[in-house]
Motif scaffolding. Structure first.
Motif, mmCIF file in Angstrom:
data_model
loop_
_atom_site.group_PDB
_atom_site.id
_atom_site.type_symbol
_atom_site.label_atom_id
_atom_site.label_comp_id
_atom_site.label_asym_id
_atom_site.label_seq_id
_atom_site.Cartn_x
_atom_site.Cartn_y
_atom_site.Cartn_z
ATOM 1 N N ASP A 18 0.840 -1.185 0.000
ATOM 2 C CA ASP A 18 0.000 0.000 0.000
ATOM 3 C C ASP A 18 0.879 1.241 0.000
ATOM 4 O OD1 ASP A 18 1.014 0.128 2.576
ATOM 5 O OD2 ASP A 18 -0.884 -0.379 3.563
ATOM 6 N N ALA A 19 0.262 2.425 0.069
ATOM 7 C CA ALA A 19 1.036 3.670 -0.016
ATOM 8 C C ALA A 19 2.063 3.762 1.105
ATOM 9 C CB ALA A 19 0.097 4.872 0.027
ATOM 10 N N GLU A 20 1.669 3.392 2.313
ATOM 11 C CA GLU A 20 2.612 3.429 3.432
ATOM 12 C C GLU A 20 3.739 2.422 3.219
ATOM 13 O OE1 GLU A 20 2.633 2.867 8.327
ATOM 14 O OE2 GLU A 20 0.743 2.957 7.206
ATOM 15 N N GLY A 21 3.401 1.251 2.681
ATOM 16 C CA GLY A 21 4.423 0.246 2.419
ATOM 17 C C GLY A 21 5.401 0.688 1.347
ATOM 18 N N ILE A 22 4.900 1.350 0.306
ATOM 19 C CA ILE A 22 5.788 1.845 -0.752
ATOM 20 C C ILE A 22 6.726 2.912 -0.207
ATOM 21 C CG2 ILE A 22 5.836 3.132 -2.928
ATOM 22 C CD1 ILE A 22 3.251 1.653 -3.681
ATOM 23 N N ALA A 23 6.208 3.800 0.640
ATOM 24 C CA ALA A 23 7.056 4.820 1.255
ATOM 25 C C ALA A 23 8.150 4.175 2.101
ATOM 26 C CB ALA A 23 6.202 5.755 2.111
ATOM 27 N N THR A 24 7.790 3.143 2.865
ATOM 28 C CA THR A 24 8.779 2.437 3.688
ATOM 29 C C THR A 24 9.793 1.718 2.817
ATOM 30 O OG1 THR A 24 7.086 2.109 5.388
ATOM 31 C CG2 THR A 24 9.068 0.767 5.553
ATOM 32 N N PHE A 25 9.329 1.133 1.726
ATOM 33 C CA PHE A 25 10.199 0.429 0.770
ATOM 34 C C PHE A 25 11.263 1.370 0.215
ATOM 35 C CE2 PHE A 25 10.793 -0.840 -3.755
ATOM 36 C CZ PHE A 25 11.418 -2.056 -3.550
ATOM 37 N N LEU A 26 10.852 2.563 -0.215
ATOM 38 C CA LEU A 26 11.800 3.531 -0.761
ATOM 39 C C LEU A 26 12.728 4.076 0.324
ATOM 40 C CD1 LEU A 26 9.357 5.510 -3.087
ATOM 41 C CD2 LEU A 26 11.023 3.781 -3.775
ATOM 42 N N ALA A 27 12.160 4.327 1.504
ATOM 43 C CA ALA A 27 12.968 4.865 2.600
ATOM 44 C C ALA A 27 13.988 3.848 3.090
ATOM 45 C CB ALA A 27 12.065 5.293 3.754
ATOM 46 N N ALA A 28 13.655 2.560 3.015
ATOM 47 C CA ALA A 28 14.584 1.528 3.475
ATOM 48 C C ALA A 28 15.872 1.546 2.662
ATOM 49 C CB ALA A 28 13.924 0.153 3.389
ATOM 50 N N ALA A 29 15.768 1.798 1.358
ATOM 51 C CA ALA A 29 16.970 1.862 0.522
ATOM 52 C C ALA A 29 17.852 3.038 0.923
ATOM 53 C CB ALA A 29 16.577 1.963 -0.947
ATOM 54 N N ILE A 30 17.229 4.177 1.218
ATOM 55 C CA ILE A 30 18.009 5.348 1.634
ATOM 56 C C ILE A 30 18.671 5.094 2.986
ATOM 57 C CG2 ILE A 30 17.856 7.784 2.249
ATOM 58 C CD1 ILE A 30 15.618 8.046 0.226
ATOM 59 N N LEU A 31 17.941 4.448 3.907
ATOM 60 C CA LEU A 31 18.529 4.116 5.202
ATOM 61 C C LEU A 31 19.719 3.176 5.034
ATOM 62 C CD1 LEU A 31 15.387 3.600 7.483
ATOM 63 C CD2 LEU A 31 17.154 5.359 7.718
ATOM 64 N N GLY A 32 19.579 2.201 4.134
ATOM 65 C CA GLY A 32 20.698 1.307 3.868
ATOM 66 C C GLY A 32 21.897 2.055 3.323
ATOM 67 N N GLY A 33 21.650 2.975 2.402
ATOM 68 C CA GLY A 33 22.734 3.776 1.850
ATOM 69 C C GLY A 33 23.399 4.648 2.889
ATOM 70 N N PHE A 71 16.611 -2.399 1.766
ATOM 71 C CA PHE A 71 17.676 -1.945 2.663
ATOM 72 C C PHE A 71 19.024 -2.499 2.215
ATOM 73 C CE2 PHE A 71 20.435 -2.415 6.351
ATOM 74 C CZ PHE A 71 20.355 -1.167 6.948
ATOM 75 N N ALA A 72 19.056 -3.814 1.894
ATOM 76 C CA ALA A 72 20.305 -4.423 1.450
ATOM 77 C C ALA A 72 20.768 -3.832 0.124
ATOM 78 C CB ALA A 72 20.123 -5.939 1.328
ATOM 79 N N PHE A 73 19.827 -3.548 -0.772
ATOM 80 C CA PHE A 73 20.182 -2.921 -2.048
ATOM 81 C C PHE A 73 20.833 -1.562 -1.812
ATOM 82 C CE2 PHE A 73 18.761 0.125 -5.333
ATOM 83 C CZ PHE A 73 19.542 -0.332 -6.386
ATOM 84 N N GLY A 74 20.228 -0.733 -0.963
ATOM 85 C CA GLY A 74 20.816 0.565 -0.657
ATOM 86 C C GLY A 74 22.170 0.435 0.006
ATOM 87 N N LEU A 75 22.319 -0.571 0.867
ATOM 88 C CA LEU A 75 23.566 -0.778 1.593
ATOM 89 C C LEU A 75 24.733 -1.021 0.636
ATOM 90 C CD1 LEU A 75 24.393 -1.167 4.686
ATOM 91 C CD2 LEU A 75 24.318 -3.614 4.187
ATOM 92 N N PHE A 76 24.496 -1.808 -0.412
ATOM 93 C CA PHE A 76 25.585 -2.166 -1.325
ATOM 94 C C PHE A 76 25.675 -1.247 -2.541
ATOM 95 C CE2 PHE A 76 24.535 -6.443 0.566
ATOM 96 C CZ PHE A 76 25.649 -6.497 1.378
ATOM 97 N N ALA A 77 24.527 -0.790 -3.058
ATOM 98 C CA ALA A 77 24.539 -0.021 -4.308
ATOM 99 C C ALA A 77 24.764 1.465 -4.091
ATOM 100 C CB ALA A 77 23.222 -0.239 -5.061
ATOM 101 N N PHE A 78 24.287 2.006 -2.982
ATOM 102 C CA PHE A 78 24.352 3.449 -2.756
ATOM 103 C C PHE A 78 25.786 3.985 -2.761
ATOM 104 C CE2 PHE A 78 23.756 7.475 -0.658
ATOM 105 C CZ PHE A 78 22.479 7.874 -1.002
ATOM 106 N N PRO A 79 26.767 3.286 -2.146
ATOM 107 C CA PRO A 79 28.122 3.863 -2.096
ATOM 108 C C PRO A 79 28.909 3.743 -3.400
ATOM 109 C CG PRO A 79 27.752 2.270 -0.306
ATOM 110 C CD PRO A 79 26.668 2.070 -1.313
ATOM 111 N N ILE A 80 28.382 3.064 -4.408
ATOM 112 C CA ILE A 80 29.188 2.788 -5.604
ATOM 113 C C ILE A 80 29.628 4.066 -6.294
ATOM 114 C CG2 ILE A 80 28.983 1.895 -7.983
ATOM 115 C CD1 ILE A 80 27.669 -0.576 -6.827
ATOM 116 N N TYR A 81 28.746 5.070 -6.360
ATOM 117 C CA TYR A 81 29.138 6.323 -7.010
ATOM 118 C C TYR A 81 30.316 6.967 -6.278
ATOM 119 C CZ TYR A 81 28.906 11.015 -9.009
ATOM 120 O OH TYR A 81 29.221 12.188 -9.637
#
Length: 406
Positions: A230-245, A295-305
């Motif tokens: 749902d909308a709240e779940g999608i927001a959490t999904f996107l935020a989890a990647a940023i938190l991982g990064g 979260f795991a995606f953000g953790l590994f992909a975010f620092p690549i740049y």
């Protein structure tokens, strides 16, 4: 505290720009789905944003030179507000693509003004603290922007009005500030071919980062919708990647400063590919699994740049550093323009798992290229400290630069 107060107007403008622009992308994706846009059309919106962003990075320094920082910022903020307000007037994917190009130009222009202003006002004694504060502001506002998706109803006048209000509010801190605008710095030249020759692996890493992160940000809401969030779940999904990064910055930065950056970059790419394959295979079996995968995606992909940028800077002469970082942003933009549309087409044809399969393929190729480059055995002449680099404008390299001793 005095330092924070002296830059409060600029930092508040950054917060408001990030809140508006960060919420607009996922809001468009969910609104497009609610209005019956195809997945490919939603992906086109993300690509259009980066077309405008790319043009804005190029044009903003010249506009500042012609009319000054404050007037240029006002023009970009007004353009962003117009782009947001016009969405409900023309619920058509082609019209929205044009509006997203306009808002992308506005976002790039606003960041260019702010970062040019900051760069001109700091010196080597305050640069580290200002950059640290800027990093916190950038990540924190981005996180809040994703959380806003939980409370903004899709395809609603109210939602787009709120985004437009944020665009208008970002005008107030600078227009009410008594601080004098700095002299216009020279725009860095773009030499992407020279940057690629300087470090082929770094250029490839930046290109993959530009292809994977925007695809996730722009098409990720569609993935979440397809797997039943749902909308709240999608927001959490996107935020989890940023938190991982965000969680990855300190440990990855420490490792990248101690080890061969090629090993770090190749390892991050391989881990990103494995994570994405796992998410694709899981198919969104549960909300908790989707959040953990993001979260795991953000953790590994975010620092690549940032690792790629540090690796390239290890080989750069001091007089090429600013141009190098602008050229890396150029390469990032090339990937960001093409990837949302490509990812959406794959998702439309093969299902939601295709988004992460697409990203896994990109990182797998980068890992293989990293292994090939390590066989070359080239060593850098010097090592530059790892730094988190926001992909915001061509002048960010000037803001983030450090004095070279010796």
């Amino acid at each position: 505290m005095r330092l924070v107060i002296s830059f409060a107007a600029l930092l508040m403008s950054v917060v408001l720009v990030q809140l508006g622009s960060g919420a607009l992308g996922p809001l468009d994706a969910l609104s497009g789905a609610a209005l019956g846009f195809s997945t490919a059309q939603i992906g086109m919106l993300g690509s259009a944003h980066f077309v405008g962003f790319f043009v804005g990075c190029w044009a903003a320094p010249r506009m500042m030179g012609a009319i000054g920082h404050s007037r240029a910022f006002a023009a970009f903020a007004a353009s962003g507000a117009i782009g947001a307000l016009a969405h409900p007037l023309w619920p058509d994917p082609t019209a929205w693509a044009a509006l997203r190009a306009l808002t992308g130009l506005a976002v790039a222009g606003a960041y260019t003004v702010v970062e040019s202003w900051l760069q001109a006002k700091v010196d080597n004694s305050t640069r580290g603290r200002v950059v640290g504060i800027y990093r916190v502001v950038d990540l924190s506002a981005s996180l809040v922007a994703q959380a806003m998706i939980a409370v903004l109803p899709p395809a609603s006048y109210v939602s787009y009005n709120i985004v437009a209000i944020l665009c208008c509010l970002c005008l107030l801190p600078l227009t009410l500030s008594r601080a004098a605008a700095p002299a216009m710095p020279l725009a860095p030249r773009l030499r992407p071919v020279r940057a690629a020759r300087l470090s082929p692996l770094a250029a490839a890493g930046v290109l993959v980062a530009g292809s994977s992160m925007p695809a996730f940000r722009m098409v990720g809401p569609v993935y979440g919708h397809e797997v039943g969030l749902d909308a709240e779940g999608i927001a959490t999904f996107l935020a989890a990647a940023i938190l991982g990064g965000a969680a990855a910055q300190i440990p990855i930065g420490w490792v990248a400063d101690k080890m061969d950056r090629r090993h770090v970059l190749t390892g991050l790419s391989a881990a990103s590919a494995a994570t994405c394959l796992g998410v694709a295979a899981d198919g969104g079996s549960s909300a908790a699994a989707a959040f953990a995968g993001a979260f795991a995606f953000g953790l590994f992909a975010f620092p690549i740049y940032s690792v790629s940028s540090a690796h390239a800077n290890d080989f750069a002469e001091p007089d090429f550093v600013a141009e190098l970082n602008a050229s890396l942003m150029f390469i990032y933009g090339l990937g960001a323009i093409a990837s949302p549309l490509s990812a959406s087409l794959l998702l439309d044809r093969f299902g939601p798992g295709a988004l992460f399969s697409f990203i896994a393929g990109l990182h797998g190729l980068l890992a293989l290229f990293g292994l090939a480059r390590m066989a070359v055995g080239r060593k850098a002449r010097a090592r530059t400290p790892y730094r988190y680099l926001p992909r915001t404008s061509f002048v960010v390299g000037r803001l983030m630069r450090r004095r070279k001793d010796g």
